[in-house]
Design an enzyme around this catalytic site. Structure first.
Site, PDB file in Angstrom:
ATOM      1  N   TYR A  55     -19.852 -26.690  -6.699  1.00 57.22           N
ATOM      2  CA  TYR A  55     -19.963 -25.566  -7.644  1.00 57.22           C
ATOM      3  C   TYR A  55     -20.767 -24.428  -6.997  1.00 57.22           C
ATOM      4  O   TYR A  55     -21.995 -24.480  -6.893  1.00 57.22           O
ATOM      5  CB  TYR A  55     -20.631 -26.006  -8.960  1.00 57.22           C
ATOM      6  CG  TYR A  55     -19.910 -27.152  -9.672  1.00 57.22           C
ATOM      7  CD1 TYR A  55     -18.564 -27.418  -9.429  1.00 57.22           C
ATOM      8  CD2 TYR A  55     -20.578 -27.969 -10.575  1.00 57.22           C
ATOM      9  CE1 TYR A  55     -17.908 -28.466 -10.062  1.00 57.22           C
ATOM     10  CE2 TYR A  55     -19.927 -29.014 -11.223  1.00 57.22           C
ATOM     11  CZ  TYR A  55     -18.591 -29.255 -10.951  1.00 57.22           C
ATOM     12  OH  TYR A  55     -17.949 -30.297 -11.583  1.00 57.22           O
ATOM     13  N   CYS A 205     -11.493 -27.786 -22.853  1.00 49.12           N
ATOM     14  CA  CYS A 205     -10.240 -27.517 -22.128  1.00 49.12           C
ATOM     15  C   CYS A 205     -10.345 -26.242 -21.293  1.00 49.12           C
ATOM     16  O   CYS A 205      -9.465 -25.384 -21.335  1.00 49.12           O
ATOM     17  CB  CYS A 205      -9.048 -27.477 -23.078  1.00 49.12           C
ATOM     18  SG  CYS A 205      -7.504 -27.714 -22.192  1.00 49.12           S
ATOM     19  N   ALA A 279     -21.077 -23.547 -19.665  1.00 53.84           N
ATOM     20  CA  ALA A 279     -21.588 -22.264 -20.169  1.00 53.84           C
ATOM     21  C   ALA A 279     -22.172 -21.484 -19.013  1.00 53.84           C
ATOM     22  O   ALA A 279     -22.691 -22.065 -18.061  1.00 53.84           O
ATOM     23  CB  ALA A 279     -22.641 -22.492 -21.251  1.00 53.84           C
TER      24      ALA A 279
HETATM   25  P1  NAP Z   1     -15.210 -26.431 -20.497  1.00 50.79           P
HETATM   26  O1  NAP Z   1     -16.550 -26.899 -20.857  1.00 50.79           O
HETATM   27  O2  NAP Z   1     -14.031 -27.148 -21.033  1.00 50.79           O
HETATM   28  O3  NAP Z   1     -15.057 -24.877 -20.873  1.00 50.79           O
HETATM   29  C1  NAP Z   1     -16.012 -23.963 -20.417  1.00 50.79           C
HETATM   30  C2  NAP Z   1     -15.643 -22.574 -20.855  1.00 50.79           C
HETATM   31  O4  NAP Z   1     -15.570 -22.512 -22.267  1.00 50.79           O
HETATM   32  C3  NAP Z   1     -16.682 -21.533 -20.479  1.00 50.79           C
HETATM   33  O5  NAP Z   1     -16.547 -21.108 -19.148  1.00 50.79           O
HETATM   34  C4  NAP Z   1     -16.392 -20.431 -21.478  1.00 50.79           C
HETATM   35  O6  NAP Z   1     -15.329 -19.596 -21.039  1.00 50.79           O
HETATM   36  C5  NAP Z   1     -15.939 -21.217 -22.695  1.00 50.79           C
HETATM   37  N1  NAP Z   1     -17.035 -21.273 -23.640  1.00 50.79           N
HETATM   38  C6  NAP Z   1     -18.222 -21.930 -23.521  1.00 50.79           C
HETATM   39  N2  NAP Z   1     -19.016 -21.677 -24.566  1.00 50.79           N
HETATM   40  C7  NAP Z   1     -18.333 -20.816 -25.353  1.00 50.79           C
HETATM   41  C8  NAP Z   1     -18.623 -20.158 -26.570  1.00 50.79           C
HETATM   42  N3  NAP Z   1     -19.787 -20.337 -27.196  1.00 50.79           N
HETATM   43  N4  NAP Z   1     -17.682 -19.357 -27.108  1.00 50.79           N
HETATM   44  C9  NAP Z   1     -16.482 -19.160 -26.480  1.00 50.79           C
HETATM   45  N5  NAP Z   1     -16.148 -19.748 -25.320  1.00 50.79           N
HETATM   46  C10 NAP Z   1     -17.069 -20.565 -24.771  1.00 50.79           C
HETATM   47  O7  NAP Z   1     -15.035 -26.271 -18.919  1.00 50.79           O
HETATM   48  P2  NAP Z   1     -15.241 -27.102 -17.610  1.00 50.79           P
HETATM   49  O8  NAP Z   1     -16.063 -26.231 -16.734  1.00 50.79           O
HETATM   50  O9  NAP Z   1     -13.921 -27.579 -17.133  1.00 50.79           O
HETATM   51  O10 NAP Z   1     -16.040 -28.414 -17.978  1.00 50.79           O
HETATM   52  C11 NAP Z   1     -17.446 -28.419 -18.191  1.00 50.79           C
HETATM   53  C12 NAP Z   1     -18.198 -29.053 -17.032  1.00 50.79           C
HETATM   54  O11 NAP Z   1     -17.601 -30.292 -16.651  1.00 50.79           O
HETATM   55  C13 NAP Z   1     -18.225 -28.237 -15.734  1.00 50.79           C
HETATM   56  O12 NAP Z   1     -19.127 -27.162 -15.785  1.00 50.79           O
HETATM   57  C14 NAP Z   1     -18.632 -29.320 -14.766  1.00 50.79           C
HETATM   58  O13 NAP Z   1     -20.022 -29.580 -14.856  1.00 50.79           O
HETATM   59  C15 NAP Z   1     -17.828 -30.510 -15.269  1.00 50.79           C
HETATM   60  N6  NAP Z   1     -16.532 -30.681 -14.585  1.00 50.79           N
HETATM   61  C16 NAP Z   1     -16.377 -31.784 -13.814  1.00 50.79           C
HETATM   62  C17 NAP Z   1     -15.181 -32.003 -13.141  1.00 50.79           C
HETATM   63  C18 NAP Z   1     -15.043 -33.245 -12.299  1.00 50.79           C
HETATM   64  O14 NAP Z   1     -14.090 -33.366 -11.511  1.00 50.79           O
HETATM   65  N7  NAP Z   1     -15.947 -34.191 -12.434  1.00 50.79           N
HETATM   66  C19 NAP Z   1     -14.125 -31.088 -13.251  1.00 50.79           C
HETATM   67  C20 NAP Z   1     -14.293 -29.971 -14.058  1.00 50.79           C
HETATM   68  C21 NAP Z   1     -15.505 -29.785 -14.729  1.00 50.79           C
HETATM   69  P3  NAP Z   1     -15.606 -18.082 -20.543  1.00 50.79           P
HETATM   70  O15 NAP Z   1     -16.201 -18.276 -19.183  1.00 50.79           O
HETATM   71  O16 NAP Z   1     -14.269 -17.442 -20.520  1.00 50.79           O
HETATM   72  O17 NAP Z   1     -16.535 -17.471 -21.503  1.00 50.79           O
END
Ligand code: NAP
Length: 328
Positions: A55, A205, A279
């Protein structure tokens, strides 16, 4: 905050995801805002902070290190980081060789400014090396006191079984949200039966369920969503239709947001320990309070299923995130 335990440590059931804070795949994030997001998470009752060297190519871990120093209490943070992905001109590649993992561990400890990592996870399986060999090395890290508990991410049940034959497996980190449920059939039951905590990623998602993504929205070429098949037409419209219907349902039935409905859905599924929430601004965590203190009933779960099935006729999973296989 709701809590659970991972290998005896008490953790928040909502964890902060720091992929976006790395500043590479989700647009730039100023350092002060990134640090403030980590500190806000702790203020909200979140102690589990999930990160990885990939990251921002080290930047997310550095930001967390700075947040810990500013906060002043290492024990307010449960650091969940990972190893086993390298990046070069070919892209992102699974690499769990001993040399690579030893190097990554020292780099992560340095960037995080800590003597130990609470939860150390293999980010993706490296199919060119026996899982048992990787597990043995991870167990060495634990014996050396540099790592408190061990986890895996994106592993199949067979791969987790192999890992567990050599080392204690505390957790699994798979993708899971109301659009992506591949773990329902095998992974969740196996983890429940074997006392392996499940930490879900992409619980919103990758923003589709956050409530901010709308019909016709476009993303910069360097934004990960421009490569995510869910965000490309004609599928994008199908998913947005589902989100619009879920938003109305959340408002009419619970007086709440689609984001709260989606996060609550993950937390209410049997066998889920922690839902990660990505976030990159402190204000995005204001919504955490709306997720806590209620639960979905069986009629709501059935209605959510009906909306998703009717709206998304051509579903696709998160497979595009799979790293490349090592060549050497
Ligand atoms: P997620 O949590 O499914 O979605 C994150 C996105 O949701 C943010 O970037 C933001 O989009 C939106 N969001 C967050 N709070 C919000 C709010 N209050 N209102 C409106 N929109 C909001 O995304 P993810 O990054 O895929 O998953 C979360 C974490 O999982 C990652 O940060 C990472 O630590 C981990 N992860 C791990 C793997 C793995 O292979 N192990 C893969 C992916 C992720 P905007 O930026 O457009 O505002």
């Amino acid at each position: 905050m709701e809590t659970t335990t991972i290998a005896g440590a008490e953790v928040s059931r909502i964890g902060l995801g720091t992929w976006a804070i790395g500043g590479l795949e989700w647009g730039a994030v100023p350092e002060d805002v990134a640090i403030a997001t980590c500190l806000s998470a702790v203020d909200c009752g979140i102690n589990l902070i999930d990160t990885a060297p990939i990251y921002g190519h080290g930047r997310a871990e550095e930001i967390i290190g700075k947040a810990i120093r500013l906060h002043g209490r290492r024990d307010a943070f449960y650091i969940s980081t990972k190893a086993g992905l390298e990046w070069n001109e070919r892209g992102v590649i699974a690499n769990s060789t001993t040399t690579r993992l030893r190097h990554e561990l020292e780099d992560s400890l340095h960037r995080l400014g800590t003597e130990f990592i609470d939860l150390y996870q293999v980010h993706w399986p490296d199919t060119r090396i026996p899982i048992a060999e990787v597990a043995g090395l991870m167990a060495d890290f634990q014996r050396e006191g540099k790592v408190r508990a061990l986890g895996v991410s994106n592993f199949s049940v067979a791969q987790m079984q192999e890992f567990r034959s050599v080392a204690q497996l505390a957790s699994d980190q798979p993708p899971y949200n109301l659009f992506e449920r591949a773990i329902d059939s095998e992974t969740l039951p196996w983890c429940a039966a074997n006392n392996v905590a499940v930490i879900t990623y992409s619980s919103l998602c990758r923003s589709m369920l956050g409530g901010r993504v709308h019909r016709g929205m476009t993303f910069d070429a360097n934004d990960i969503r421009s490569a995510d098949p869910k965000f490309q037409e004609p599928r994008f419209s199908q998913y947005i239709t589902a989100v619009e219907r879920l938003r109305k349902f959340a408002r009419d039935r619970y007086g709440n947001t689609v984001l709260a409905l989606a996060a609550r859905w993950v937390l209410d599924r049997p066998g889920i320990s922690v839902a990660l929430w990505g976030a990159k601004r402190p204000e995005q965590l204001d919504a955490v309070a709306g997720v806590l203190g209620w639960s979905l009933d069986s009629a709501a779960l059935a209605e959510i299923d009906r909306i998703v099935t009717e709206s998304v006729t051509d579903p696709v999973g998160p497979e595009y995130l799979t790293p490349k296989v090592r060549e050497d």
